[in-house]
Write a protein that holds these residues in place. Structure first.
Motif, short mmCIF file in Angstrom:
data_model
loop_
_atom_site.label_atom_id
_atom_site.label_comp_id
_atom_site.label_asym_id
_atom_site.label_seq_id
_atom_site.Cartn_x
_atom_site.Cartn_y
_atom_site.Cartn_z
N VAL A 19 16.42 6.66 3.32
CA VAL A 19 15.23 6.00 2.79
C VAL A 19 14.60 6.88 1.72
CG1 VAL A 19 12.93 5.13 3.35
CG2 VAL A 19 14.82 4.76 4.94
N ASP A 20 14.38 8.13 2.05
CA ASP A 20 13.75 9.06 1.11
C ASP A 20 13.98 10.48 1.59
OD1 ASP A 20 12.36 9.88 -1.12
OD2 ASP A 20 10.44 9.00 -0.52
N TYR A 21 13.86 11.43 0.67
CA TYR A 21 13.93 12.84 1.06
C TYR A 21 13.17 13.67 0.03
CZ TYR A 21 17.14 14.38 -2.62
OH TYR A 21 17.69 14.71 -3.83
N LYS A 22 12.85 14.89 0.45
CA LYS A 22 12.18 15.82 -0.45
C LYS A 22 12.48 17.23 0.03
CE LYS A 22 7.75 16.51 -2.81
NZ LYS A 22 6.31 16.09 -2.86
N ASP A 23 12.69 18.14 -0.92
CA ASP A 23 12.91 19.53 -0.52
C ASP A 23 11.99 20.45 -1.32
OD1 ASP A 23 14.11 20.00 -3.07
OD2 ASP A 23 16.04 19.38 -2.30
N ALA B 137 7.26 2.03 2.55
CA ALA B 137 6.87 0.62 2.43
C ALA B 137 6.73 0.03 3.82
CB ALA B 137 7.93 -0.14 1.65
N PRO B 138 5.87 -0.98 3.99
CA PRO B 138 5.82 -1.65 5.30
C PRO B 138 7.18 -2.25 5.63
CG PRO B 138 3.95 -2.29 3.92
CD PRO B 138 4.89 -1.54 3.04
N VAL B 139 7.59 -2.13 6.89
CA VAL B 139 8.88 -2.68 7.31
C VAL B 139 8.85 -4.20 7.10
CG1 VAL B 139 10.48 -2.98 9.22
CG2 VAL B 139 9.20 -0.85 8.98
N ALA B 140 9.79 -4.71 6.28
CA ALA B 140 9.81 -6.14 5.98
C ALA B 140 11.23 -6.59 5.66
CB ALA B 140 8.88 -6.46 4.81
N TYR B 141 11.58 -7.78 6.10
CA TYR B 141 12.91 -8.33 5.83
C TYR B 141 13.18 -8.41 4.33
CZ TYR B 141 16.87 -11.56 6.01
OH TYR B 141 18.12 -12.13 5.86
N GLU B 142 12.18 -8.83 3.55
CA GLU B 142 12.37 -9.04 2.12
C GLU B 142 12.53 -7.76 1.32
OE1 GLU B 142 7.98 -10.05 3.11
OE2 GLU B 142 9.99 -10.24 4.03
N ASN B 143 12.33 -6.60 1.95
CA ASN B 143 12.55 -5.33 1.23
C ASN B 143 14.00 -5.20 0.75
OD1 ASN B 143 9.91 -4.49 1.52
ND2 ASN B 143 10.31 -3.22 3.31
N ARG B 144 14.94 -5.89 1.40
CA ARG B 144 16.36 -5.79 1.03
C ARG B 144 16.62 -6.31 -0.38
NH1 ARG B 144 18.95 -8.20 5.75
NH2 ARG B 144 17.02 -7.43 6.69
N PHE B 145 15.70 -7.06 -0.93
CA PHE B 145 15.87 -7.58 -2.28
C PHE B 145 15.24 -6.68 -3.34
CE2 PHE B 145 15.56 -11.29 0.62
CZ PHE B 145 16.88 -11.70 0.54
N SER B 146 14.65 -5.56 -2.90
CA SER B 146 13.99 -4.64 -3.83
C SER B 146 15.02 -3.79 -4.57
CB SER B 146 13.01 -3.74 -3.08
OG SER B 146 12.47 -2.76 -3.94
N GLY C 112 6.01 -4.49 9.67
CA GLY C 112 4.72 -4.28 9.02
C GLY C 112 4.20 -2.87 9.08
N GLN C 113 4.82 -1.99 9.86
CA GLN C 113 4.33 -0.62 9.99
C GLN C 113 4.85 0.28 8.87
OE1 GLN C 113 5.36 0.41 14.15
NE2 GLN C 113 3.16 0.41 14.55
N GLN C 114 4.08 1.33 8.58
CA GLN C 114 4.46 2.34 7.61
C GLN C 114 4.45 3.71 8.29
OE1 GLN C 114 1.28 0.75 4.72
NE2 GLN C 114 2.80 1.65 3.36
N PRO D 144 0.83 -1.22 0.00
CA PRO D 144 0.00 0.00 0.00
C PRO D 144 0.85 1.26 0.00
CG PRO D 144 -0.05 -1.05 2.15
CD PRO D 144 0.64 -2.00 1.22
N SER D 145 0.79 2.04 -1.09
CA SER D 145 1.66 3.21 -1.24
C SER D 145 0.89 4.51 -1.40
CB SER D 145 2.59 3.01 -2.44
OG SER D 145 1.83 2.79 -3.62
N ALA D 146 -0.37 4.52 -1.02
CA ALA D 146 -1.18 5.74 -1.17
C ALA D 146 -0.62 6.85 -0.29
CB ALA D 146 -2.62 5.46 -0.79
N SER D 147 -0.88 8.09 -0.69
CA SER D 147 -0.42 9.23 0.11
C SER D 147 -1.06 9.18 1.50
CB SER D 147 -0.80 10.54 -0.59
OG SER D 147 -0.17 10.64 -1.84
#
Length: 428
Positions: free
Chosen positions: A280-284, A300-309, A243-245, A193-196
């Motif tokens: 992780v991210d930034y914006k100015d 993204a939800p905190v997940a171990y498998e994110n390291r493969f993204s 799992g948290q965002q 889930p990536s909605a604003s």
């Protein structure tokens, strides 16, 4: 603007006045204080080659200085964990810097093979500290998976006519244990889930940010108020469990202008860092002394498998722990505003989802500075820094010891009195 492959600039900030609920409205006169080093950091001197390179141990923080060129440090790694080496380079506030100035970190094997990607960060307009991260990642069929001696190579890149001065360098080594046999995911999540985010609109509560990663102020979900001056960065830390965002936004109020016209293209910057200090991210956004705001996409939800993204804003969100928020006002803003007058800052944080189940790690994550426990949630609620939280835990331990000793002494006294009364009755 923030530049970097694995991690991006880490800026100077003013100290956190008062306790966790301080308003941050202390007088702005005088220079913005420098980045605060970690308490108990060990002095170390990197070498120009691997010969005689000093040992860096997991779980420790070190202080060195770095002139243009390479420095090497020795690592003794096992075959059961991933290891992250972060380097924070901190120039003098008035130092001359350019876009080709920067820092790189890489972990290499004794035969000079790279053990992963090189972490890079470069300076922008201001001489603020910058951070880069190198890693030896535990991954099937990858290089550098065996136990043994490795080296962290830290390079300060600079043009031929660049500043030759040596600048303070903070090094931190963190170890993430591997998963139990047969339980490790191997692919990145396909969708999430990536909605604003819908950021909260409640009245803000005061929380004064810290000067860097070491004294970042803890925040939970909600609305928080602070202040900023030109050239200053405030640091905060947010506990994210499996799992948290996180949804995040910042608003900078109007400043007291000294000129009719003026603007800074990157006047307000918000950056989010992982528990091992990777961007992780930034914006100015630009700031001309009037109201400005910026918000980051939901993580993204905190997940171990994110390291493969392959997505750069997903790959670092690989473990539960403290995530760091840095909010910066560009130094150029001081050219058209009263830089000694703090400008009100509002932070809006939305923590999405409940704590999920942790992967089956073979060892505890806590030793590496990762994971979220009950004390971390308490720190976020109370708004303490890591130093304040450690002091509070030590005080609680002392009080328990004193209480236990008092209980023991009281019990002994009652036994003595009881024996004396019994003996007196027998004599009677």
């Amino acid at each position: 603007m923030l530049l970097g492959l694995v991690a991006a600039p880490v800026a100077v900030a003013a100290p956190s006045p008062g306790a966790g609920t301080g308003s941050g409205t202390a007088a702005g006169a005088g220079p913005v204080p420098m980045y605060r080093s970690a308490d108990g950091a060990k002095a170390v001197e990197g070498k120009p080659s691997t010969a005689g390179a000093p040992l860096l141990e997991a779980g420790s923080t070190y202080e060195d200085s770095l002139a243009p060129g390479e420095r090497f440090y020795r690592l003794n790694l096992d075959d059961r964990s991933s290891v992250y080496v972060s380097a924070v380079l901190r120039p003098d506030r008035n130092a001359k810097i350019g876009y080709s100035d920067g820092v790189e970190v890489e972990i290499i094997s004794p035969d000079n093979r790279a053990c992963g990607g090189t972490g890079r960060a470069a300076f922008g307009y201001d001489p603020v500290p910058i951070s880069a991260v190198g890693a030896r990642k535990l991954q099937e069929d990858a290089d550098c998976q065996g136990a043994g001696v490795y080296y962290a190579k830290v390079t300060r890149t600079a043009p031929k006519d660049g500043n030759p001065a040596a600048w303070p360098l903070e090094l931190r080594v963190q170890r993430e244990p591997g998963l139990a046999s047969g339980s490790a995911p191997t692919t990145a999540p396909s969708v999430w889930p990536s909605a604003s985010p819908t950021l909260p609109g409640t009245d803000p509560a005061p929380r004064a940010g810290g000067t860097g990663f070491n004294d970042a102020r803890a925040l939970s979900g909600g609305v928080w108020s602070d202040t900023l001056r030109p050239g200053q960065t405030r640091y905060y830390r947010v506990p994210l469990d499996w799992g948290q965002q996180l949804g995040l936004g910042a608003e900078l109020s109007a400043a007291r202008r000294t000129k009719e016209y003026g603007s800074a293209s990157d006047g307000l910057t918000v950056s989010l860092y992982s528990p091992y200090r990777a961007l992780v991210d930034y914006k100015d956004t630009s700031y001309d002394g009037k109201q400005a705001s910026v918000s980051l996409p939901r993580t993204a939800p905190v997940a171990y498998e994110n390291r493969f993204s392959s997505a750069r804003n997903v790959e670092p969100v690989r473990m539960a722990g403290w995530y760091y928020v840095a909010v910066t006002m560009a130094g150029k803003v001081g050219e058209f505003t009263e830089d000694a007058v703090p400008v009100p800052l509002t932070l809006r944080l939305d923590l999405i989802g409940g704590a999920g189940k942790s992967p089956a790690y073979a060892e505890s994550l806590a030793a590496g500075g990762f994971g979220i426990g009950a004390e971390d949630r308490t720190a976020a609620k109370e708004g303490t820094t890591a130093v304040e939280a450690a002091d509070a835990a030590a005080n609680r331990s002392v009080m328990r010891t004193v209480a236990g000793a008092g209980f023991g002494a009281g019990t002994l006294l009652l036994l003595v009195l009881g024996g004396w009364i019994l003996l007196s009755r027998r004599r009677t």
